[in-house]
Design a protein around this motif. Sequence first.
Motif, PDB file in Angstrom:
ATOM      1  N   ARG A 165      52.958  -0.602  42.201  1.00  0.00           N
ATOM      2  CA  ARG A 165      52.643   0.812  41.985  1.00  0.00           C
ATOM      3  C   ARG A 165      51.125   1.019  41.888  1.00  0.00           C
ATOM      4  O   ARG A 165      50.589   2.009  42.389  1.00  0.00           O
ATOM      5  N   ALA A 166      50.469   0.092  41.239  1.00  0.00           N
ATOM      6  CA  ALA A 166      49.015   0.194  41.119  1.00  0.00           C
ATOM      7  C   ALA A 166      48.346   0.086  42.486  1.00  0.00           C
ATOM      8  O   ALA A 166      47.345   0.757  42.758  1.00  0.00           O
ATOM      9  N   VAL A 167      48.892  -0.765  43.370  1.00  0.00           N
ATOM     10  CA  VAL A 167      48.360  -0.883  44.732  1.00  0.00           C
ATOM     11  C   VAL A 167      48.500   0.440  45.465  1.00  0.00           C
ATOM     12  O   VAL A 167      47.563   0.923  46.111  1.00  0.00           O
ATOM     13  N   LEU A 168      49.683   1.043  45.378  1.00  0.00           N
ATOM     14  CA  LEU A 168      49.894   2.332  46.028  1.00  0.00           C
ATOM     15  C   LEU A 168      48.943   3.386  45.493  1.00  0.00           C
ATOM     16  O   LEU A 168      48.349   4.155  46.254  1.00  0.00           O
ATOM     17  N   ILE A 177      44.370  11.067  48.739  1.00  0.00           N
ATOM     18  CA  ILE A 177      45.685  11.694  48.851  1.00  0.00           C
ATOM     19  C   ILE A 177      46.448  11.516  47.542  1.00  0.00           C
ATOM     20  O   ILE A 177      46.188  10.605  46.769  1.00  0.00           O
ATOM     21  N   PHE A 178      47.396  12.425  47.315  1.00  0.00           N
ATOM     22  CA  PHE A 178      48.163  12.411  46.066  1.00  0.00           C
ATOM     23  C   PHE A 178      49.569  11.900  46.320  1.00  0.00           C
ATOM     24  O   PHE A 178      50.254  12.366  47.232  1.00  0.00           O
ATOM     25  N   LEU A 179      49.995  10.952  45.505  1.00  0.00           N
ATOM     26  CA  LEU A 179      51.361  10.444  45.540  1.00  0.00           C
ATOM     27  C   LEU A 179      52.015  10.719  44.185  1.00  0.00           C
ATOM     28  O   LEU A 179      51.576  10.194  43.169  1.00  0.00           O
ATOM     29  N   SER A 180      53.053  11.531  44.186  1.00  0.00           N
ATOM     30  CA  SER A 180      53.775  11.791  42.944  1.00  0.00           C
ATOM     31  C   SER A 180      54.595  10.567  42.561  1.00  0.00           C
ATOM     32  O   SER A 180      54.856   9.681  43.386  1.00  0.00           O
ATOM     33  N   ASP A 181      55.021  10.517  41.317  1.00  0.00           N
ATOM     34  CA  ASP A 181      55.875   9.407  40.875  1.00  0.00           C
ATOM     35  C   ASP A 181      57.172   9.380  41.679  1.00  0.00           C
ATOM     36  O   ASP A 181      57.703   8.303  41.998  1.00  0.00           O
ATOM     37  N   GLU A 182      57.692  10.558  42.022  1.00  0.00           N
ATOM     38  CA  GLU A 182      58.919  10.646  42.805  1.00  0.00           C
ATOM     39  C   GLU A 182      58.737  10.026  44.195  1.00  0.00           C
ATOM     40  O   GLU A 182      59.598   9.284  44.674  1.00  0.00           O
ATOM     41  N   LEU A 188      58.990   2.698  47.177  1.00  0.00           N
ATOM     42  CA  LEU A 188      59.259   1.347  46.699  1.00  0.00           C
ATOM     43  C   LEU A 188      60.736   0.983  46.798  1.00  0.00           C
ATOM     44  O   LEU A 188      61.084  -0.195  46.902  1.00  0.00           O
ATOM     45  N   ASN A 189      61.615   1.993  46.779  1.00  0.00           N
ATOM     46  CA  ASN A 189      63.045   1.724  46.839  1.00  0.00           C
ATOM     47  C   ASN A 189      63.584   1.657  48.266  1.00  0.00           C
ATOM     48  O   ASN A 189      64.620   1.039  48.505  1.00  0.00           O
TER      49      ASN A 189
END
Length: 228
Positions: A165-168, A177-182, A188-189
């Motif tokens: 997650r930290a890499v992303l 760019i913004f990546l939401s937790d969703e 990742l899934n």
Amino acid sequence: MKQLALDIGLASGPTLDRFFAGPNEAALRHLELWAGDGTGQDLRSPVPTYLWGDSGCGKTYLLKSVQAALRDHGARVGWMDASMHEPPEYEESWAAVLMDEVHLYTATQQHMAFNWFVNAHAHQRWVLAAGELPPADLKLREDLRTRLGWGHVFHLHLLSEPERRAVLRQEADARGIFLSDEVMDFMLNRFSRDLGSLMQLIDQLDGFALRTQRAITIPLIKAMLESE
């Protein structure tokens, strides 16, 4: 769901300072020291370095990053990987030789890799190589296998879930760019979670979002997959 390519995304420009080290800090610091002055060597005769670990732990990314760092300093380097069926002859102008995927080398590639290794040692040039197995387990000709294990050997480990997650997050921030937790959960899934896949995925999403002038959302990811 369609699987994305697993190779490192070169468009984002692999660099050592963007590599998320996690449990591989010692290997990263070692490579930074050797590649930092653009020569791949110091006042001593260079000691070869070998990186090994499972697919997706960052071996190719690190070799590409070292290649970029040396080139940024004006140094020429030799590169060999398993896709090069007829590798070029060794060149004395090379500051270092980088050999990736050595566990897959054919007899022809092993012959040239040994030639590169011997010439690099004779001209006091650095050798950096990588494969999926430790030197002792490589199914290579003995003179090459033993030379790969001569010097510094680092076992690279796969990243944990929080580290992925930290890499992303780090790559997304670098691109603005913004990546939401969703979205990160979905990525990742649904996709391969190794470093190469993550970098390729971010690169493709960034390009598709720019072309469509849309934010990165789950519907955007699905639309990108449908367009492939």
